[in-house]
Design a protein around this motif. Structure first.
Motif, mmCIF file in Angstrom:
data_model
loop_
_atom_site.group_PDB
_atom_site.id
_atom_site.type_symbol
_atom_site.label_atom_id
_atom_site.label_comp_id
_atom_site.label_asym_id
_atom_site.label_seq_id
_atom_site.Cartn_x
_atom_site.Cartn_y
_atom_site.Cartn_z
ATOM 1 N N MET A 1 0.645 -1.252 0.030
ATOM 2 C CA MET A 1 -0.042 -0.078 -0.102
ATOM 3 C C MET A 1 0.877 1.414 -0.149
ATOM 4 O O MET A 1 1.707 1.446 0.996
ATOM 5 N N GLN A 2 0.875 1.994 -1.043
ATOM 6 C CA GLN A 2 1.549 3.529 -1.043
ATOM 7 C C GLN A 2 1.119 4.345 -0.161
ATOM 8 O O GLN A 2 1.674 5.068 0.311
ATOM 9 N N GLU A 3 -0.082 4.805 -0.224
ATOM 10 C CA GLU A 3 -0.910 5.676 0.449
ATOM 11 C C GLU A 3 -1.519 5.188 1.616
ATOM 12 O O GLU A 3 -2.523 4.371 1.417
ATOM 13 N N THR A 4 -1.002 5.531 2.615
ATOM 14 C CA THR A 4 -1.504 5.245 3.978
ATOM 15 C C THR A 4 -2.611 6.222 4.510
ATOM 16 O O THR A 4 -3.450 5.886 5.318
ATOM 17 N N LYS A 5 -2.699 7.600 4.392
ATOM 18 C CA LYS A 5 -3.699 8.373 4.670
ATOM 19 C C LYS A 5 -5.083 8.258 4.089
ATOM 20 O O LYS A 5 -5.968 7.986 4.734
ATOM 21 N N ASN A 6 -5.110 7.993 2.790
ATOM 22 C CA ASN A 6 -6.293 8.049 2.040
ATOM 23 C C ASN A 6 -6.220 7.130 1.020
ATOM 24 O O ASN A 6 -5.782 7.448 -0.251
ATOM 25 N N PRO A 7 -6.107 5.797 1.099
ATOM 26 C CA PRO A 7 -5.565 4.960 0.065
ATOM 27 C C PRO A 7 -6.686 4.885 -0.957
ATOM 28 O O PRO A 7 -7.969 4.795 -0.616
ATOM 29 N N LEU A 8 -6.120 4.553 -2.180
ATOM 30 C CA LEU A 8 -7.156 4.440 -3.528
ATOM 31 C C LEU A 8 -7.493 2.944 -3.330
ATOM 32 O O LEU A 8 -6.768 1.996 -3.342
ATOM 33 N N ILE A 9 -8.779 2.778 -3.117
ATOM 34 C CA ILE A 9 -9.477 1.302 -3.060
ATOM 35 C C ILE A 9 -10.404 0.937 -4.245
ATOM 36 O O ILE A 9 -11.070 1.904 -4.565
ATOM 37 N N PHE A 10 -9.975 0.119 -4.735
ATOM 38 C CA PHE A 10 -10.792 -0.527 -5.900
ATOM 39 C C PHE A 10 -11.732 -1.630 -5.400
ATOM 40 O O PHE A 10 -11.337 -2.504 -4.711
ATOM 41 N N LEU A 11 -12.981 -1.722 -5.657
ATOM 42 C CA LEU A 11 -13.731 -2.550 -5.145
ATOM 43 C C LEU A 11 -14.585 -3.250 -6.609
ATOM 44 O O LEU A 11 -15.105 -2.350 -7.214
ATOM 45 N N ILE A 12 -14.428 -4.631 -6.654
ATOM 46 C CA ILE A 12 -14.986 -5.374 -7.639
ATOM 47 C C ILE A 12 -16.170 -6.396 -7.060
ATOM 48 O O ILE A 12 -15.739 -7.057 -6.191
ATOM 49 N N GLU A 13 -17.345 -5.684 -7.367
ATOM 50 C CA GLU A 13 -18.632 -6.179 -6.814
ATOM 51 C C GLU A 13 -19.686 -6.196 -7.794
ATOM 52 O O GLU A 13 -20.040 -5.300 -8.338
ATOM 53 N N ASP A 14 -20.187 -7.453 -8.050
ATOM 54 C CA ASP A 14 -21.354 -7.297 -9.386
ATOM 55 C C ASP A 14 -22.587 -7.359 -8.515
ATOM 56 O O ASP A 14 -23.430 -6.982 -9.273
ATOM 57 N N SER A 15 -22.851 -7.688 -7.226
ATOM 58 C CA SER A 15 -23.908 -7.266 -6.612
ATOM 59 C C SER A 15 -24.264 -5.889 -6.249
ATOM 60 O O SER A 15 -23.322 -5.347 -5.188
ATOM 61 N N THR A 16 -25.266 -5.247 -6.691
ATOM 62 C CA THR A 16 -25.464 -3.827 -6.517
ATOM 63 C C THR A 16 -25.856 -3.445 -4.953
ATOM 64 O O THR A 16 -25.125 -2.509 -4.330
ATOM 65 N N VAL A 17 -26.551 -4.532 -4.324
ATOM 66 C CA VAL A 17 -26.734 -4.196 -2.910
ATOM 67 C C VAL A 17 -25.635 -4.365 -2.190
ATOM 68 O O VAL A 17 -25.449 -3.524 -1.246
ATOM 69 N N TYR A 18 -24.926 -5.454 -2.262
ATOM 70 C CA TYR A 18 -23.691 -5.493 -1.650
ATOM 71 C C TYR A 18 -22.570 -4.614 -1.933
ATOM 72 O O TYR A 18 -22.145 -4.176 -0.741
ATOM 73 N N LYS A 19 -22.442 -4.129 -2.932
ATOM 74 C CA LYS A 19 -21.681 -3.003 -3.264
ATOM 75 C C LYS A 19 -22.071 -1.799 -2.610
ATOM 76 O O LYS A 19 -21.132 -1.204 -1.882
ATOM 77 N N ASP A 20 -23.377 -1.343 -2.661
ATOM 78 C CA ASP A 20 -23.727 -0.167 -1.812
ATOM 79 C C ASP A 20 -23.374 -0.517 -0.071
ATOM 80 O O ASP A 20 -23.158 0.498 0.280
ATOM 81 N N LEU A 21 -23.796 -1.498 0.267
ATOM 82 C CA LEU A 21 -23.467 -1.779 1.781
ATOM 83 C C LEU A 21 -22.008 -1.573 2.006
ATOM 84 O O LEU A 21 -21.677 -0.842 2.940
ATOM 85 N N ILE A 22 -21.063 -2.099 1.249
ATOM 86 C CA ILE A 22 -19.655 -1.757 1.713
ATOM 87 C C ILE A 22 -19.042 -0.590 1.487
ATOM 88 O O ILE A 22 -18.206 0.076 2.028
ATOM 89 N N VAL A 23 -19.650 0.106 0.119
ATOM 90 C CA VAL A 23 -19.253 1.423 -0.256
ATOM 91 C C VAL A 23 -19.634 2.416 1.060
ATOM 92 O O VAL A 23 -18.845 3.383 1.479
ATOM 93 N N GLY A 24 -20.958 2.039 1.200
ATOM 94 C CA GLY A 24 -21.310 2.972 2.632
ATOM 95 C C GLY A 24 -20.708 2.894 3.987
ATOM 96 O O GLY A 24 -20.178 3.893 4.468
ATOM 97 N N TYR A 25 -20.376 1.789 4.160
ATOM 98 C CA TYR A 25 -19.525 1.407 5.092
ATOM 99 C C TYR A 25 -18.216 1.861 5.336
ATOM 100 O O TYR A 25 -17.792 2.746 6.210
ATOM 101 N N LEU A 26 -17.450 1.755 4.102
ATOM 102 C CA LEU A 26 -16.119 2.354 4.159
ATOM 103 C C LEU A 26 -16.052 3.762 4.269
ATOM 104 O O LEU A 26 -15.358 4.369 4.675
ATOM 105 N N GLN A 27 -17.027 4.375 3.549
ATOM 106 C CA GLN A 27 -17.365 6.002 3.645
ATOM 107 C C GLN A 27 -17.537 6.221 5.007
ATOM 108 O O GLN A 27 -17.083 7.477 5.431
ATOM 109 N N SER A 28 -18.291 5.639 5.501
ATOM 110 C CA SER A 28 -18.560 6.062 7.169
ATOM 111 C C SER A 28 -17.443 5.891 7.801
ATOM 112 O O SER A 28 -17.296 6.699 8.775
ATOM 113 N N LYS A 29 -16.348 5.002 7.375
ATOM 114 C CA LYS A 29 -15.119 5.070 8.226
ATOM 115 C C LYS A 29 -13.967 5.978 7.343
ATOM 116 O O LYS A 29 -12.768 5.530 7.922
ATOM 117 N N LYS A 30 -14.430 6.858 6.843
ATOM 118 C CA LYS A 30 -13.534 7.844 6.304
ATOM 119 C C LYS A 30 -12.656 7.470 4.950
ATOM 120 O O LYS A 30 -11.597 7.766 4.750
#
Length: 161
Positions: A1-30
């Motif tokens: 991991m090169q950037e430790t303060k605000n890492p660039l995260i790629f999420l590969i997820e084909d389920s829209t519902v699960y994608k929204d859950l994960i993205v929402g949770y990650l965003q809530s954790k900054k």
């Protein structure tokens, strides 16, 4: 991991519902530096952005997650991988971890929390690696400087006396 303060995260997820859950949770954790893809092929088109972490499923459409990780690691060894999968076979998880994945998380109600913990571990590991590298560089620099001082003293004592 090169950037430790605000890492660039790629999420590969084909389920829209699960994608929204994960993205929402990650965003809530900054963790706001996110890019989401439906499959590995889409993700590869953006790999030039140099993500710090790719979160993917073992059983993704097309190429499975393990094959994708091995393919990407050949040219981009700096990228960390976290598997987030419904596949709960221990032998597959162990194999994936041995081949270089940062973590393997089973999709369940605890998965978002475990995902953040895994990202934090990767960030801490990267920070320690950078500190260790800096320390080693400092020690090497010190001994080079010490060697030069000894050489100068030797030169002065031999040629000026």
């Amino acid at each position: 991991m090169q950037e430790t303060k605000n890492p660039l995260i790629f999420l590969i997820e084909d389920s829209t519902v699960y994608k929204d859950l994960i993205v929402g949770y990650l965003q809530s954790k900054k963790y706001s530096n996110l890019k989401v893809f439906k499959n590995g092929e889409e993700c590869l088109k953006h790999i030039h952005l140099k993500p710090d972490v790719i979160i993917l499923d073992y059983a993704s459409e097309g190429v499975n997650g393990l094959e994708f990780m091995l393919h990407v690691e050949r040219d981009h060894s700096h990228i960390d991988f976290i598997f987030l999968s419904a596949q709960n076979k221990v032998d597959i998880a162990v194999k994936i971890m041995k081949l270089g994945a940062g973590d393997y998380i089973i999709k369940n109600e605890q998965a978002p929390k475990k995902l953040v913990e895994a990202i934090e571990r990767l960030k801490d590991s990267t920070k320690r690696e950078k500190q260790t590298f800096g320390f080693r560089l400092g020690v090497i620099g010190f001994f080079i400087l010490l060697f030069l001082i000894i050489m100068i003293i030797t030169f002065v004592s031999v040629f000026l006396t």
